[in-house]
Scaffold this motif. Structure first.
Motif, PDB file in Angstrom:
ATOM      1  N   ALA A  60     -73.689 -43.390  -1.016  1.00  0.00           N
ATOM      2  CA  ALA A  60     -73.567 -44.353   0.077  1.00  0.00           C
ATOM      3  C   ALA A  60     -72.159 -44.943   0.178  1.00  0.00           C
ATOM      4  N   CYS A  61     -71.471 -45.073  -0.935  1.00  0.00           N
ATOM      5  CA  CYS A  61     -70.147 -45.722  -0.971  1.00  0.00           C
ATOM      6  C   CYS A  61     -68.991 -44.744  -1.048  1.00  0.00           C
ATOM      7  N   ARG A  62     -69.270 -43.461  -1.163  1.00  0.00           N
ATOM      8  CA  ARG A  62     -68.196 -42.518  -1.483  1.00  0.00           C
ATOM      9  C   ARG A  62     -67.099 -42.487  -0.427  1.00  0.00           C
ATOM     10  N   VAL A  63     -65.903 -42.329  -0.907  1.00  0.00           N
ATOM     11  CA  VAL A  63     -64.714 -42.280  -0.064  1.00  0.00           C
ATOM     12  C   VAL A  63     -64.426 -40.825   0.295  1.00  0.00           C
ATOM     13  N   GLY A  64     -63.659 -40.611   1.351  1.00  0.00           N
ATOM     14  CA  GLY A  64     -63.358 -39.254   1.773  1.00  0.00           C
ATOM     15  C   GLY A  64     -61.880 -38.964   1.880  1.00  0.00           C
ATOM     16  N   GLU A  65     -61.054 -39.907   1.407  1.00  0.00           N
ATOM     17  CA  GLU A  65     -59.607 -39.712   1.484  1.00  0.00           C
ATOM     18  C   GLU A  65     -58.917 -40.435   0.333  1.00  0.00           C
ATOM     19  N   VAL A  66     -57.713 -39.976   0.033  1.00  0.00           N
ATOM     20  CA  VAL A  66     -56.865 -40.686  -0.927  1.00  0.00           C
ATOM     21  C   VAL A  66     -56.202 -41.779  -0.105  1.00  0.00           C
ATOM     22  N   ARG A  67     -56.620 -43.019  -0.316  1.00  0.00           N
ATOM     23  CA  ARG A  67     -56.174 -44.106   0.563  1.00  0.00           C
ATOM     24  C   ARG A  67     -54.742 -44.558   0.317  1.00  0.00           C
ATOM     25  N   TYR A  79     -66.063 -34.428  -4.306  1.00  0.00           N
ATOM     26  CA  TYR A  79     -67.499 -34.653  -4.134  1.00  0.00           C
ATOM     27  C   TYR A  79     -68.209 -33.759  -5.143  1.00  0.00           C
ATOM     28  N   ALA A  80     -69.220 -34.296  -5.821  1.00  0.00           N
ATOM     29  CA  ALA A  80     -69.915 -33.535  -6.862  1.00  0.00           C
ATOM     30  C   ALA A  80     -71.294 -34.126  -7.109  1.00  0.00           C
ATOM     31  N   ARG A  81     -72.032 -33.476  -7.987  1.00  0.00           N
ATOM     32  CA  ARG A  81     -73.293 -34.009  -8.506  1.00  0.00           C
ATOM     33  C   ARG A  81     -73.089 -34.297  -9.979  1.00  0.00           C
ATOM     34  N   GLU A 101     -66.282 -30.318  -5.426  1.00  0.00           N
ATOM     35  CA  GLU A 101     -65.672 -29.826  -4.189  1.00  0.00           C
ATOM     36  C   GLU A 101     -64.538 -30.790  -3.826  1.00  0.00           C
ATOM     37  N   ILE A 102     -63.327 -30.279  -3.723  1.00  0.00           N
ATOM     38  CA  ILE A 102     -62.183 -31.114  -3.359  1.00  0.00           C
ATOM     39  C   ILE A 102     -62.240 -31.375  -1.858  1.00  0.00           C
ATOM     40  N   VAL A 103     -62.215 -32.648  -1.455  1.00  0.00           N
ATOM     41  CA  VAL A 103     -62.268 -32.984  -0.029  1.00  0.00           C
ATOM     42  C   VAL A 103     -60.984 -33.620   0.483  1.00  0.00           C
TER      43      VAL A 103
END
Length: 119
Positions: A60-67, A79-81, A101-103
């Motif tokens: 729910a909180c995961r980020v998708g970029e290097v801020r 992203y992973a399990r 997985e590198i996003v």
């Protein structure tokens, strides 16, 4: 190094024990357990060989970029399990990163907010 090297190095990295691992976002702090989908912030300083998992976020909180890229560091959003590794002889187990997985990424030469999406 490359995103592929980060992915290889991150796979199987121990991140903690099931009863103590939580999302780092202060307003969330959701428990992270085996099977949880997470985002990991992974970095490597320019003078180091190994990658470090710095932070874990729940789905729910995961980020998708290097801020805020750091000059002199490679930084990745992965992203992973979470999976479990067990040492049966010692009766111990711990959580590890599975199927990374590198996003997103930023190179050591980036800085001051310059980041790249990998997808």
């Amino acid at each position: 190094m490359s995103a592929f090297a980060c992915r290889q190095a991150t796979r199987g990295t121990p991140v903690g024990h099931e009863d103590s691992l939580r999302c780092v976002r202060a307003k969330c702090e959701a428990a992270l357990t085996e099977g949880s989908e997470v985002a990991a912030l992974v970095y490597r300083q320019g003078d180091e060989c190994a990658f470090t998992v710095g932070s874990l976020f729940c789905r729910a909180c995961r980020v998708g970029e290097v801020r805020s890229p750091t000059q002199g560091s490679e930084e990745y959003v992965v992203y992973a399990r979470l999976g479990t590794v067990a040492d049966v002889a010692e009766q111990r187990h711990w959580l590890v990163i599975v199927d990374p997985e590198i996003v997103a990424s930023s190179l050591a030469t980036d800085g001051s907010g310059v980041a790249k999406e990998v997808r």
